[in-house]
Design a protein around this motif. Structure first.
Motif, PDB file in Angstrom:
ATOM      1  N   VAL A  92       0.846  -1.187   0.000  1.00 56.87           N
ATOM      2  CA  VAL A  92       0.000   0.000   0.000  1.00 56.87           C
ATOM      3  C   VAL A  92       0.884   1.240   0.000  1.00 56.87           C
ATOM      4  CG1 VAL A  92      -1.953  -1.116   1.127  1.00 56.87           C
ATOM      5  CG2 VAL A  92      -0.184  -0.047   2.514  1.00 56.87           C
ATOM      6  N   SER A  93       0.344   2.312  -0.545  1.00 61.39           N
ATOM      7  CA  SER A  93       1.073   3.577  -0.588  1.00 61.39           C
ATOM      8  C   SER A  93       0.064   4.712  -0.564  1.00 61.39           C
ATOM      9  CB  SER A  93       1.941   3.638  -1.851  1.00 61.39           C
ATOM     10  OG  SER A  93       1.157   3.456  -3.011  1.00 61.39           O
ATOM     11  N   GLY A  94       0.555   5.923  -0.642  1.00 62.22           N
ATOM     12  CA  GLY A  94      -0.309   7.089  -0.524  1.00 62.22           C
ATOM     13  C   GLY A  94      -0.271   7.639   0.889  1.00 62.22           C
ATOM     14  N   THR A  95      -1.337   8.346   1.276  1.00 57.48           N
ATOM     15  CA  THR A  95      -1.431   8.962   2.601  1.00 57.48           C
ATOM     16  C   THR A  95      -2.634   8.410   3.348  1.00 57.48           C
ATOM     17  OG1 THR A  95      -0.391  11.016   1.842  1.00 57.48           O
ATOM     18  CG2 THR A  95      -1.667  11.128   3.879  1.00 57.48           C
ATOM     19  N   LEU A  96      -2.425   7.993   4.585  1.00 53.74           N
ATOM     20  CA  LEU A  96      -3.491   7.506   5.455  1.00 53.74           C
ATOM     21  C   LEU A  96      -3.620   8.472   6.621  1.00 53.74           C
ATOM     22  CD1 LEU A  96      -5.467   5.137   6.190  1.00 53.74           C
ATOM     23  CD2 LEU A  96      -3.598   4.241   7.607  1.00 53.74           C
ATOM     24  N   ARG A  97      -4.781   9.081   6.768  1.00 51.34           N
ATOM     25  CA  ARG A  97      -5.013  10.029   7.870  1.00 51.34           C
ATOM     26  C   ARG A  97      -5.912   9.391   8.916  1.00 51.34           C
ATOM     27  NH1 ARG A  97      -6.022  16.206   6.598  1.00 51.34           N
ATOM     28  NH2 ARG A  97      -3.792  15.905   6.190  1.00 51.34           N
ATOM     29  N   ILE A  98      -5.409   9.355  10.151  1.00 47.54           N
ATOM     30  CA  ILE A  98      -6.119   8.731  11.264  1.00 47.54           C
ATOM     31  C   ILE A  98      -6.420   9.804  12.306  1.00 47.54           C
ATOM     32  CG2 ILE A  98      -6.066   6.916  13.004  1.00 47.54           C
ATOM     33  CD1 ILE A  98      -3.878   5.545  11.358  1.00 47.54           C
ATOM     34  N   ARG A 111       2.840   4.890  20.095  1.00 50.69           N
ATOM     35  CA  ARG A 111       3.915   3.999  20.544  1.00 50.69           C
ATOM     36  C   ARG A 111       4.032   2.757  19.669  1.00 50.69           C
ATOM     37  NH1 ARG A 111       3.902   4.507  27.179  1.00 50.69           N
ATOM     38  NH2 ARG A 111       3.946   6.785  27.209  1.00 50.69           N
ATOM     39  N   HIS A 112       2.967   2.420  18.957  1.00 45.22           N
ATOM     40  CA  HIS A 112       2.986   1.240  18.086  1.00 45.22           C
ATOM     41  C   HIS A 112       3.061   1.604  16.608  1.00 45.22           C
ATOM     42  CE1 HIS A 112       2.043  -1.670  21.327  1.00 45.22           C
ATOM     43  NE2 HIS A 112       1.424  -0.633  21.867  1.00 45.22           N
ATOM     44  N   LEU A 113       2.928   2.894  16.300  1.00 46.21           N
ATOM     45  CA  LEU A 113       2.927   3.332  14.909  1.00 46.21           C
ATOM     46  C   LEU A 113       4.212   2.991  14.155  1.00 46.21           C
ATOM     47  CD1 LEU A 113       1.261   4.712  12.751  1.00 46.21           C
ATOM     48  CD2 LEU A 113       2.102   6.927  13.571  1.00 46.21           C
ATOM     49  N   PRO A 114       5.403   3.044  14.783  1.00 44.47           N
ATOM     50  CA  PRO A 114       6.618   2.684  14.034  1.00 44.47           C
ATOM     51  C   PRO A 114       6.560   1.290  13.411  1.00 44.47           C
ATOM     52  CG  PRO A 114       7.221   3.817  16.056  1.00 44.47           C
ATOM     53  CD  PRO A 114       5.739   3.578  16.125  1.00 44.47           C
ATOM     54  N   ASP A 115       5.945   0.332  14.088  1.00 39.82           N
ATOM     55  CA  ASP A 115       5.832  -1.017  13.525  1.00 39.82           C
ATOM     56  C   ASP A 115       5.008  -0.996  12.240  1.00 39.82           C
ATOM     57  OD1 ASP A 115       7.285  -2.054  15.636  1.00 39.82           O
ATOM     58  OD2 ASP A 115       5.511  -2.564  16.813  1.00 39.82           O
ATOM     59  N   PHE A 116       3.905  -0.251  12.255  1.00 42.24           N
ATOM     60  CA  PHE A 116       3.051  -0.144  11.069  1.00 42.24           C
ATOM     61  C   PHE A 116       3.790   0.549   9.937  1.00 42.24           C
ATOM     62  CE2 PHE A 116      -0.371   2.222   8.758  1.00 42.24           C
ATOM     63  CZ  PHE A 116      -0.999   1.111   8.207  1.00 42.24           C
ATOM     64  N   ALA A 117       4.526   1.606  10.269  1.00 40.87           N
ATOM     65  CA  ALA A 117       5.276   2.339   9.250  1.00 40.87           C
ATOM     66  C   ALA A 117       6.347   1.466   8.608  1.00 40.87           C
ATOM     67  CB  ALA A 117       5.907   3.595   9.863  1.00 40.87           C
ATOM     68  N   ARG A 118       7.020   0.657   9.414  1.00 45.55           N
ATOM     69  CA  ARG A 118       8.037  -0.238   8.859  1.00 45.55           C
ATOM     70  C   ARG A 118       7.422  -1.300   7.951  1.00 45.55           C
ATOM     71  NH1 ARG A 118      10.651   0.763  13.922  1.00 45.55           N
ATOM     72  NH2 ARG A 118       9.392  -0.846  14.960  1.00 45.55           N
ATOM     73  N   ALA A 119       6.208  -1.736   8.271  1.00 47.75           N
ATOM     74  CA  ALA A 119       5.550  -2.748   7.453  1.00 47.75           C
ATOM     75  C   ALA A 119       5.047  -2.188   6.129  1.00 47.75           C
ATOM     76  CB  ALA A 119       4.385  -3.360   8.229  1.00 47.75           C
ATOM     77  N   HIS A 120       4.861  -0.863   6.071  1.00 43.39           N
ATOM     78  CA  HIS A 120       4.339  -0.228   4.851  1.00 43.39           C
ATOM     79  C   HIS A 120       5.196   0.991   4.510  1.00 43.39           C
ATOM     80  CE1 HIS A 120       0.797  -2.800   5.006  1.00 43.39           C
ATOM     81  NE2 HIS A 120       0.680  -2.494   6.291  1.00 43.39           N
ATOM     82  N   PRO A 121       6.397   0.773   4.002  1.00 44.16           N
ATOM     83  CA  PRO A 121       7.324   1.884   3.751  1.00 44.16           C
ATOM     84  C   PRO A 121       6.845   2.868   2.691  1.00 44.16           C
ATOM     85  CG  PRO A 121       8.158  -0.164   2.815  1.00 44.16           C
ATOM     86  CD  PRO A 121       6.991  -0.534   3.668  1.00 44.16           C
ATOM     87  N   LEU A 123       3.853   4.121   2.563  1.00 45.30           N
ATOM     88  CA  LEU A 123       2.682   4.817   3.082  1.00 45.30           C
ATOM     89  C   LEU A 123       3.088   5.987   3.970  1.00 45.30           C
ATOM     90  CD1 LEU A 123      -0.450   4.472   3.060  1.00 45.30           C
ATOM     91  CD2 LEU A 123      -0.212   3.224   5.205  1.00 45.30           C
ATOM     92  N   THR A 124       2.453   7.131   3.768  1.00 39.72           N
ATOM     93  CA  THR A 124       2.597   8.282   4.663  1.00 39.72           C
ATOM     94  C   THR A 124       1.407   8.296   5.613  1.00 39.72           C
ATOM     95  OG1 THR A 124       3.768   9.597   2.999  1.00 39.72           O
ATOM     96  CG2 THR A 124       2.720  10.799   4.814  1.00 39.72           C
ATOM     97  N   VAL A 125       1.669   8.386   6.919  1.00 35.97           N
ATOM     98  CA  VAL A 125       0.598   8.333   7.921  1.00 35.97           C
ATOM     99  C   VAL A 125       0.491   9.683   8.623  1.00 35.97           C
ATOM    100  CG1 VAL A 125      -0.298   7.160   9.958  1.00 35.97           C
ATOM    101  CG2 VAL A 125       1.027   5.866   8.265  1.00 35.97           C
ATOM    102  N   ASP A 126      -0.701  10.262   8.602  1.00 34.41           N
ATOM    103  CA  ASP A 126      -1.013  11.464   9.374  1.00 34.41           C
ATOM    104  C   ASP A 126      -1.772  11.034  10.620  1.00 34.41           C
ATOM    105  OD1 ASP A 126       0.058  12.962   7.319  1.00 34.41           O
ATOM    106  OD2 ASP A 126      -1.883  13.520   6.466  1.00 34.41           O
ATOM    107  N   LEU A 127      -1.178  11.198  11.795  1.00 30.58           N
ATOM    108  CA  LEU A 127      -1.850  10.887  13.051  1.00 30.58           C
ATOM    109  C   LEU A 127      -2.353  12.195  13.655  1.00 30.58           C
ATOM    110  CD1 LEU A 127      -2.674   8.873  15.232  1.00 30.58           C
ATOM    111  CD2 LEU A 127      -0.407   9.164  16.256  1.00 30.58           C
TER     112      LEU A 127
END
Length: 300
Positions: A92-98, A111-121, A123-127
């Motif tokens: 997956v790629s693009g931007t995910l806004r949560i 605290r768990h977001l780094p694991d998700f980011a590593r699994a989907h390099p 993807l850009t995540v907006d928290l």
């Protein structure tokens, strides 16, 4: 889609994933002029604008989101046929806004977001973790973790988990002011910390009266993190989610039998909940909640 050129759809997918004509061109190894020309050709065939130009780049319109859902399915199917990857997780790629509540976003999700980011390099995540939520009906976010189920709108909602809250104070404060033994003791000279009543962004945050009728906070903030800092600094007694209060060794539970329970709900939009990036985010949040159940609902 039989009248559309697959190469134009690949260009569209690259723009959706990268957010810009130039970045899409670099990913496809063609110039931005070619990307723009193919996009205009595709929009003419679709009969609608697929992107809006903003300061941040190209943002999908409603028609673009609908097309993206179909193109992502086609892309995954093509990858499975070409590479024999059927059954494996899709890239997956693009931007995910949560959009999440401030405390949950700061003390659990981040605290768990780094694991998700590593699994989907890709993807850009907006928290977005603050006092309030983005509108799911207006599609301001892809996923929201809220304190209640929305009553209306084109949304899909499901309960994630209950969580517990309780009274906490610093050991310094309790040594100086004494430890309350019953709810009525909170009214006898103790300094209380809580939310600003007219700035509550959710009615679920009204919970001091569930401890004992009548207590009024003297120090108030719209931020749960600010309340935590006030409590940890010895300013008084306040209600915190147990995943915050139990994580701070300087704090002690007060009236531990007086627990409050609330729930987290995961909300997505009906038009976008099947997009690959949204599905990946939902799956991760559900798995993360399962791992953190003991933090959300600690034993008494």
């Amino acid at each position: 889609m039989q009248d559309m050129d697959w190469s134009d759809l690949q260009v569209f997918l690259a723009i959706a994933q990268t957010g810009g004509l130039g970045r899409a061109g670099a990913a496809l190894r063609v110039d931005a002029t070619t990307v723009g020309r193919r996009l205009r050709r595709l929009e003419a065939r679709v009969g609608a604008n697929l992107f809006e130009q903003t300061r941040e780049g190209q943002v999908l319109t409603d028609a673009g989101e609908a097309l993206l859902l179909r193109v992502e399915r086609m892309s995954r199917a093509a990858a499975e046929i070409g590479e024999g990857t059927q059954g494996r997780p899709a890239k997956v790629s693009g931007t995910l806004r949560i959009s999440v509540a401030e405390g949950f976003g700061s003390w659990v999700l981040a605290r768990h977001l780094p694991d998700f980011a590593r699994a989907h390099p890709g993807l850009t995540v907006d928290l977005v973790a603050n006092s309030g939520f983005l509108s799911m009906s207006k599609r301001e976010a892809d996923i929201a973790v809220m304190l209640s189920r929305p009553k209306a709108g084109p949304i899909i909602a499901g309960k994630l988990s209950d969580y517990a809250l309780g009274l906490y104070a610093s050991q310094t404060y309790l040594a100086a002011a004494g430890t309350p033994q019953r709810g009525a003791d909170l009214l006898a000279g103790h300094s209380l910390i809580g939310y600003i009543p007219d700035l509550l962004y959710a009615p679920e945050l009204r919970y001091l009266d569930e401890i004992h009728p009548g207590p009024t906070p003297r120090l108030r903030s719209s931020s749960i993190n600010a309340q935590h800092q006030l409590i940890a600094g010895g300013a008084g007694i306040g209600v915190l989610p147990c995943f915050i209060g139990n994580a701070d060794p300087s704090l002690s539970p007060v009236l531990p039998d007086k627990r409050i329970f609330r729930a987290f709900w995961m909300v997505t939009h009906k038009d976008t909940h099947q997009l690959a990036r949204v599905q990946a985010g939902k799956d991760w949040i559900v798995a993360m909640i399962d791992r953190c159940r003991g933090l959300l609902l600690p034993r008494s």
